[in-house]
Design a protein around this motif. Sequence first.
Motif, PDB file in Angstrom:
ATOM      1  N   GLY A 381       1.259  -0.943  -0.034  1.00 46.88           N
ATOM      2  CA  GLY A 381      -0.667  -0.486  -0.003  1.00 46.88           C
ATOM      3  C   GLY A 381       0.882   1.543   0.191  1.00 46.88           C
ATOM      4  N   ILE A 382       1.943   1.371   1.213  1.00 45.09           N
ATOM      5  CA  ILE A 382       2.969   2.268   1.747  1.00 45.09           C
ATOM      6  C   ILE A 382       3.477   2.630  -0.310  1.00 45.09           C
ATOM      7  CG2 ILE A 382       4.495   3.610   2.528  1.00 45.09           C
ATOM      8  CD1 ILE A 382       3.663   2.048   4.656  1.00 45.09           C
ATOM      9  N   ALA A 383       3.849   1.975  -0.880  1.00 48.24           N
ATOM     10  CA  ALA A 383       4.974   1.788  -1.871  1.00 48.24           C
ATOM     11  C   ALA A 383       3.860   1.928  -3.271  1.00 48.24           C
ATOM     12  CB  ALA A 383       5.296   0.102  -2.923  1.00 48.24           C
ATOM     13  N   VAL A 384       2.710   1.723  -3.785  1.00 52.04           N
ATOM     14  CA  VAL A 384       1.581   1.850  -4.790  1.00 52.04           C
ATOM     15  C   VAL A 384       1.479   3.466  -4.201  1.00 52.04           C
ATOM     16  CG1 VAL A 384      -0.620   1.671  -5.409  1.00 52.04           C
ATOM     17  CG2 VAL A 384       1.162  -0.764  -5.474  1.00 52.04           C
ATOM     18  N   TYR A 385       1.048   4.391  -2.815  1.00 53.55           N
ATOM     19  CA  TYR A 385       1.243   5.773  -3.359  1.00 53.55           C
ATOM     20  C   TYR A 385       2.425   6.215  -3.138  1.00 53.55           C
ATOM     21  CZ  TYR A 385       0.379   9.980  -0.722  1.00 53.55           C
ATOM     22  OH  TYR A 385       0.977  10.870  -0.286  1.00 53.55           O
ATOM     23  N   PHE A 386       3.272   5.542  -2.815  1.00 54.83           N
ATOM     24  CA  PHE A 386       4.510   7.124  -3.770  1.00 54.83           C
ATOM     25  C   PHE A 386       5.046   6.280  -4.766  1.00 54.83           C
ATOM     26  CE2 PHE A 386       6.693   6.123   1.002  1.00 54.83           C
ATOM     27  CZ  PHE A 386       6.228   8.254   1.141  1.00 54.83           C
ATOM     28  N   LEU A 387       4.242   5.233  -6.060  1.00 54.82           N
ATOM     29  CA  LEU A 387       4.455   5.602  -7.391  1.00 54.82           C
ATOM     30  C   LEU A 387       3.252   6.603  -8.109  1.00 54.82           C
ATOM     31  CD1 LEU A 387       5.259   1.467  -7.630  1.00 54.82           C
ATOM     32  CD2 LEU A 387       6.669   3.586  -8.032  1.00 54.82           C
ATOM     33  N   TRP A 388       2.058   6.166  -7.174  1.00 54.70           N
ATOM     34  CA  TRP A 388       1.104   6.767  -7.631  1.00 54.70           C
ATOM     35  C   TRP A 388       1.443   8.463  -7.643  1.00 54.70           C
ATOM     36  CZ3 TRP A 388      -3.656   6.332  -9.525  1.00 54.70           C
ATOM     37  CH2 TRP A 388      -4.694   7.634  -9.358  1.00 54.70           C
ATOM     38  N   CYS A 389       2.218   9.334  -6.252  1.00 54.16           N
ATOM     39  CA  CYS A 389       2.685  10.361  -6.568  1.00 54.16           C
ATOM     40  C   CYS A 389       4.051  10.417  -7.083  1.00 54.16           C
ATOM     41  CB  CYS A 389       3.080  10.292  -4.926  1.00 54.16           C
ATOM     42  SG  CYS A 389       1.856  10.570  -3.767  1.00 54.16           S
ATOM     43  N   ARG A 390       4.264   9.531  -7.851  1.00 53.81           N
ATOM     44  CA  ARG A 390       5.709   9.675  -9.183  1.00 53.81           C
ATOM     45  C   ARG A 390       7.104  10.097  -8.145  1.00 53.81           C
ATOM     46  NH1 ARG A 390       3.723  13.146 -14.333  1.00 53.81           N
ATOM     47  NH2 ARG A 390       1.389  12.300 -13.969  1.00 53.81           N
ATOM     48  N   ARG A 391       7.360   9.174  -7.156  1.00 62.15           N
ATOM     49  CA  ARG A 391       8.333   9.620  -6.169  1.00 62.15           C
ATOM     50  C   ARG A 391       9.357   7.704  -6.379  1.00 62.15           C
ATOM     51  NH1 ARG A 391       6.691  11.899   0.084  1.00 62.15           N
ATOM     52  NH2 ARG A 391       8.897  11.599  -0.063  1.00 62.15           N
ATOM     53  N   ILE A 392       9.753   7.861  -7.481  1.00 63.04           N
ATOM     54  CA  ILE A 392      10.400   6.098  -7.508  1.00 63.04           C
ATOM     55  C   ILE A 392      10.989   5.931  -6.299  1.00 63.04           C
ATOM     56  CG2 ILE A 392      11.558   4.816  -9.547  1.00 63.04           C
ATOM     57  CD1 ILE A 392       8.784   5.729  -9.945  1.00 63.04           C
ATOM     58  N   TYR A 393      12.382   6.320  -6.073  1.00 63.52           N
ATOM     59  CA  TYR A 393      13.275   5.894  -5.474  1.00 63.52           C
ATOM     60  C   TYR A 393      12.355   5.739  -3.456  1.00 63.52           C
ATOM     61  CZ  TYR A 393      16.529   4.881  -7.937  1.00 63.52           C
ATOM     62  OH  TYR A 393      18.069   4.090  -9.073  1.00 63.52           O
ATOM     63  N   ALA A 394      11.450   6.626  -3.302  1.00 64.96           N
ATOM     64  CA  ALA A 394      10.801   6.895  -1.847  1.00 64.96           C
ATOM     65  C   ALA A 394      10.442   5.228  -2.846  1.00 64.96           C
ATOM     66  CB  ALA A 394       9.797   7.725  -2.002  1.00 64.96           C
ATOM     67  N   SER A 395       8.875   4.404  -2.936  1.00 64.60           N
ATOM     68  CA  SER A 395       8.145   3.805  -3.486  1.00 64.60           C
ATOM     69  C   SER A 395       9.675   2.081  -3.266  1.00 64.60           C
ATOM     70  CB  SER A 395       7.762   4.033  -4.773  1.00 64.60           C
ATOM     71  OG  SER A 395       7.269   2.448  -4.587  1.00 64.60           O
ATOM     72  N   PHE A 396      10.769   2.969  -4.073  1.00 61.98           N
ATOM     73  CA  PHE A 396      12.070   0.929  -4.092  1.00 61.98           C
ATOM     74  C   PHE A 396      12.114   1.598  -2.480  1.00 61.98           C
ATOM     75  CE2 PHE A 396      15.989   0.574  -4.060  1.00 61.98           C
ATOM     76  CZ  PHE A 396      16.804  -0.370  -4.592  1.00 61.98           C
ATOM     77  N   THR A 397      12.741   2.491  -1.586  1.00 64.79           N
ATOM     78  CA  THR A 397      13.211   2.251  -0.222  1.00 64.79           C
ATOM     79  C   THR A 397      12.043   1.548   0.862  1.00 64.79           C
ATOM     80  OG1 THR A 397      14.436   4.139  -0.772  1.00 64.79           O
ATOM     81  CG2 THR A 397      13.936   3.514   1.289  1.00 64.79           C
TER      82      THR A 397
END
Length: 512
Positions: A381-397
Motif C-alpha cells: 500500500g505504501i509503495a503504491v502510494y509513492f508510485l502514484w505520487c511519482r516518487r520512484i526512489y521513495a517507493s523503492f526504499t
Amino acid sequence: MRNLSGLLLLIIISSTILFFNLGVTPLLDPDEPVYAETPREMLVYGDFVSPRIYGEYWYDKPPMYYWLVAASFKVFGINEFAARLPSALLALGCILSVYAAGRRLLGERAGLTGAFILATGIEFWYLGKAAVTDVTLTLCLTLSLLGFIEKRYYFLYVFAALATLTKGPVGFLFPGAIICLYLLFTRKFSVLKEMRLLSGTALFLVIALPWYWSMYQIHGQIFIDTFLGFHNLTRFTSPEHPEGALWYYYIPVFAAGFFPWTAVFAQAVYRALWHNERETRRILLFLVIWTLFIFVFFSISQTKLVSYILPMFPPAALLAGWYIDDLAGRLWRQERSWGWIGLLMVLCALLIVAVVTGGRLLPVMETGAVLVAALLATVCGIAVYFLWCRRIYASFTVQVGGMLLLVAALMTSLLPAAAPYFSSKDLAAQFSQAYDGRSSIYIMKILHPGFTFYSGLYGQEIDKEEVGARIRQEARSYFVIRDLDYQRLTPEELQRVQVLVRDADKLVLLKP
C-alpha cells in the motif's frame, strides 16, 4: 562520501538479510542435509577428492561447495551455521559484485539499485541462507559473464572453471552459449580475437580438469556414466519429478522468486531493447540474453527445480536497477508508471493469498502467516502510494525496507513454527536415545539425508512402495517414515509394528 554511504547501507542490509538467524533453523529436508552430510563424511574419511554419502561414493555434484563447507566445519564445528556460512558469504559477494559491475557499466545509482534488488528478491535471499550449491554456481557464472562484458577475459575463464567445479558442464556451457548468442545478435565476431582464447582455455583446464581427471583415474567409467550420463544428460532429457515437468513451471517460480521486483522486469527488458544510447544498449542486450537464455534453457529441461533459475537473478537485477534509475530520471515528463503499480498490486495479492492458504493448511504457521500477510499488504500500500505520487526512489526504499522486515518475520515467526515439518533433527535426536545400536534401520528417501546428518546413522534407503513389504519380511528393525506413508499400511502391517517416536509429520516404527 555519498557513494560510500550507499555501499555501506547495502552491506548492512544485505548482511542482515543473509546472516540473521543463519544457524537457528535446522537443516531442511531433503536438500540442505545432503550438502552438509557429504562434507561431514569428507572429514570423517579424510578423502577430499571422492564425495561420499552414507559411506558410499556419490557422483551427483563436483566438490566445490563440499570443500567450502568442510573448511567451515573445521573452523566452526559441524552445525547448521557452518553448513550455511559459505553460501551466505558467497551471496554477499554476488551482491557486491553486481554493485561493482553495475556501477562501472551503468552508473553508480543503477548499480546500487540493482544490488539492492538482488539482495531483497525472495528466492535469492532464501537460497543465500541455505546450505545448497546454487549460490556458489550463481556467483561463479556472474563473475565469469561480467568478466566478458567488461573485457576482463581471464575472469571469464577462471570463474567458468570454478563454476564447472561447482555444478559440472553448465559451468562452461552457459557462458559459452550466452556469449555466442550475444556475438550472433551483435555480429561483433572481432571480439573473439581479444578474448585470449588459447591462454584462457589453458587457464580454464588447469583449474577445472585435475579433479575430473582424478575422479576418472580412481573410479573409471562409472564416474563418467553416472556424473555425465545420469546427473547431466538424463536429468535434462527425462524428468526426475514428472509432476513438475510443465513448460510454464518457471513463470510462477520467477514471478514469486523475484518479488517484489517482478513488477518491473518486463518493462525493463522492453525498455532495454529499445534504448537509444549505443554503448548502454550493448550492455543491456547482453544482460537480456543472459537472463532469457537461462530461463529458456531450464524451461526446456525436463527436470525442474525451483533453484535452477537462480543464475538469471543477477542480470535481471541489473536490468531492473537500470530501469528504475532511468524511470526516476524521466518520470517528471510522462504519466505514472501504471504497469509497475498494477503488477505490484496483483503480485502482492497473490502472494498474500498463498501465505494465508499455507497458514491454514499448516495451523502451527497460521499466526506467522497472518503477520507476513499484514506486512505485505502494508508495504504494498505504501509503495503504491509513492508510485502514484511519482516518487520512484521513495517507493523503492519502502520495498527494500519491507523485504528486510519480511525476512525478520519469516526467520522469527514462520520458519521456526514450520521447521519440525521440514526437518528430521528432532526425530533423529529422539531416535538416537531409543536405538538399540544393532538392529537394521530403513529410512524413506526424502528423510534419509537429514536423519543421517543428525543421527550419524546411515541406515538403508527405501521408497514408499517398499515399506509394507519390509515390515512383513524383516526381523527386528526400525522404519523412519512420514505419517503419510504410515497411513498407507494395511491393518496386518500395522499390527506388526509399534510407533516408537513421533515428531510433527514423521515417525519411527519399531518392528519387534
